[in-house]
Design a protein around this motif. Sequence first.
Motif, PDB file in Angstrom:
ATOM      1  N   ALA A  69     -36.436 -23.915  11.419  1.00  0.00           N
ATOM      2  CA  ALA A  69     -36.194 -23.246  12.701  1.00  0.00           C
ATOM      3  C   ALA A  69     -35.189 -22.111  12.528  1.00  0.00           C
ATOM      4  O   ALA A  69     -35.350 -21.024  13.099  1.00  0.00           O
ATOM      5  N   ARG A  70     -34.141 -22.362  11.734  1.00  0.00           N
ATOM      6  CA  ARG A  70     -33.135 -21.315  11.493  1.00  0.00           C
ATOM      7  C   ARG A  70     -33.750 -20.133  10.751  1.00  0.00           C
ATOM      8  O   ARG A  70     -33.369 -18.978  10.980  1.00  0.00           O
ATOM      9  N   HIS A  72     -36.785 -18.960  11.027  1.00  0.00           N
ATOM     10  CA  HIS A  72     -37.520 -18.125  11.973  1.00  0.00           C
ATOM     11  C   HIS A  72     -36.570 -17.415  12.946  1.00  0.00           C
ATOM     12  O   HIS A  72     -36.842 -16.284  13.365  1.00  0.00           O
ATOM     13  N   GLU A  73     -35.471 -18.042  13.269  1.00  0.00           N
ATOM     14  CA  GLU A  73     -34.465 -17.369  14.095  1.00  0.00           C
ATOM     15  C   GLU A  73     -33.862 -16.182  13.350  1.00  0.00           C
ATOM     16  O   GLU A  73     -33.644 -15.108  13.923  1.00  0.00           O
ATOM     17  N   ARG A  76     -35.789 -13.100  13.389  1.00  0.00           N
ATOM     18  CA  ARG A  76     -35.804 -12.440  14.705  1.00  0.00           C
ATOM     19  C   ARG A  76     -34.360 -12.413  15.202  1.00  0.00           C
ATOM     20  O   ARG A  76     -33.943 -13.285  15.961  1.00  0.00           O
ATOM     21  N   LYS A  78     -32.467 -11.297  17.386  1.00  0.00           N
ATOM     22  CA  LYS A  78     -32.005 -11.384  18.760  1.00  0.00           C
ATOM     23  C   LYS A  78     -32.136 -12.790  19.345  1.00  0.00           C
ATOM     24  O   LYS A  78     -31.693 -13.050  20.466  1.00  0.00           O
ATOM     25  N   VAL A  79     -32.741 -13.694  18.600  1.00  0.00           N
ATOM     26  CA  VAL A  79     -32.885 -15.073  19.074  1.00  0.00           C
ATOM     27  C   VAL A  79     -31.527 -15.768  19.003  1.00  0.00           C
ATOM     28  O   VAL A  79     -30.784 -15.622  18.036  1.00  0.00           O
ATOM     29  N   SER A  80     -31.189 -16.549  20.021  1.00  0.00           N
ATOM     30  CA  SER A  80     -29.899 -17.247  20.048  1.00  0.00           C
ATOM     31  C   SER A  80     -29.839 -18.300  18.951  1.00  0.00           C
ATOM     32  O   SER A  80     -30.859 -18.890  18.583  1.00  0.00           O
ATOM     33  N   ARG A  81     -28.649 -18.542  18.432  1.00  0.00           N
ATOM     34  CA  ARG A  81     -28.460 -19.473  17.325  1.00  0.00           C
ATOM     35  C   ARG A  81     -28.258 -20.896  17.821  1.00  0.00           C
ATOM     36  O   ARG A  81     -27.638 -21.137  18.854  1.00  0.00           O
ATOM     37  N   ARG A  82     -28.726 -21.848  17.043  1.00  0.00           N
ATOM     38  CA  ARG A  82     -28.605 -23.261  17.387  1.00  0.00           C
ATOM     39  C   ARG A  82     -27.326 -23.848  16.802  1.00  0.00           C
ATOM     40  O   ARG A  82     -26.808 -23.344  15.801  1.00  0.00           O
ATOM     41  N   GLU A  93     -24.073 -20.629   9.075  1.00  0.00           N
ATOM     42  CA  GLU A  93     -24.179 -19.361   9.798  1.00  0.00           C
ATOM     43  C   GLU A  93     -24.181 -18.184   8.825  1.00  0.00           C
ATOM     44  O   GLU A  93     -24.960 -17.225   8.987  1.00  0.00           O
ATOM     45  N   GLY A 100     -31.166 -13.309   7.119  1.00  0.00           N
ATOM     46  CA  GLY A 100     -31.843 -12.526   8.137  1.00  0.00           C
ATOM     47  C   GLY A 100     -31.727 -11.038   7.875  1.00  0.00           C
ATOM     48  O   GLY A 100     -32.695 -10.278   8.055  1.00  0.00           O
TER      49      GLY A 100
END
Length: 290
Positions: A69-70, A72-73, A76, A78-82, A93, A100
């Motif tokens: 999941a991280r 794919h984040e 992209r 602009k996707v918020s981080r989990r 992080e 990224g």
Amino acid sequence: MDVDAAYAQCLRDARGHYENFPVASMLVPAQMRPHIAALYAFARAADDFADEGDRSTAQRRVLLESWRARLHEAARPKVSRRPLVAGEPPHTEAIFLALGASITRLQLPVSLFEDLLSAFEQDTRIVRYETWQDLLDYCRRSANPVGRLVLRIAGQVDSRLDDWSDSICTALQLTNFWQDFAQDLARGRLYLPREASRARNASESDLGTGITPAWKHAVEDAVLRTRQMFEHGRPLASALRGRLRYEIRGTWLGGMRVLEKIERAGFDVLSARPRLGRGDVAWIAVRLLS
């Protein structure tokens, strides 16, 4: 944390682990090192998740799914981080900030990172392989993506280079399996395919008492197959230019040197783990310059 600091953390990760083969070493062009370190940090952590350790199978799969999941984040931005999942490293992080940035700047295929994760997830389910075809499919996803990503970080997109790289990466993965034979066996895992041991009438029940002649022959066959893969990939270094060719050549020499050590030990992969030492580094350096 800014991107430069994230890359610096990944470089510390890369240089803080023992590996047989150079990772983001001084032989790699300076502009490539941060990107390779980000790739390494991503893969190293995921590989650690897949190892049994003290985690249950369910916990390992949760960590790998979070890593997916991280990924794919990160692709992209602009996707918020989990939030962190229990067991993820504190510098997660940094890893994904750097990764990224590399994916975006260099247009790295996310599918190659997904292949790595699929292989690590397979490690949570499969501890024994029936055929060489099964094992090589695992290597196609666990090792080959790394070589292809390094080539793309270098700006190289060429099917011929990919083919040579795949052979070297698979050979390196297999070399690591023969090198870690005893440790894997202690954890209930054996990568030498059953068809290879059956061909030599080598019984798994005999491994509890040490290496037998039948098992030595089975390992010898595996080393020969691995050496042939290294030879197929040998032209890769000569096809590249600049310092990267020396990194690839050094990696190739390191893998072949480990196979030589296994051969010198009479293919006894249970008594001691063959590894590269300072003398081997000097041996590699001489051949790099010759």
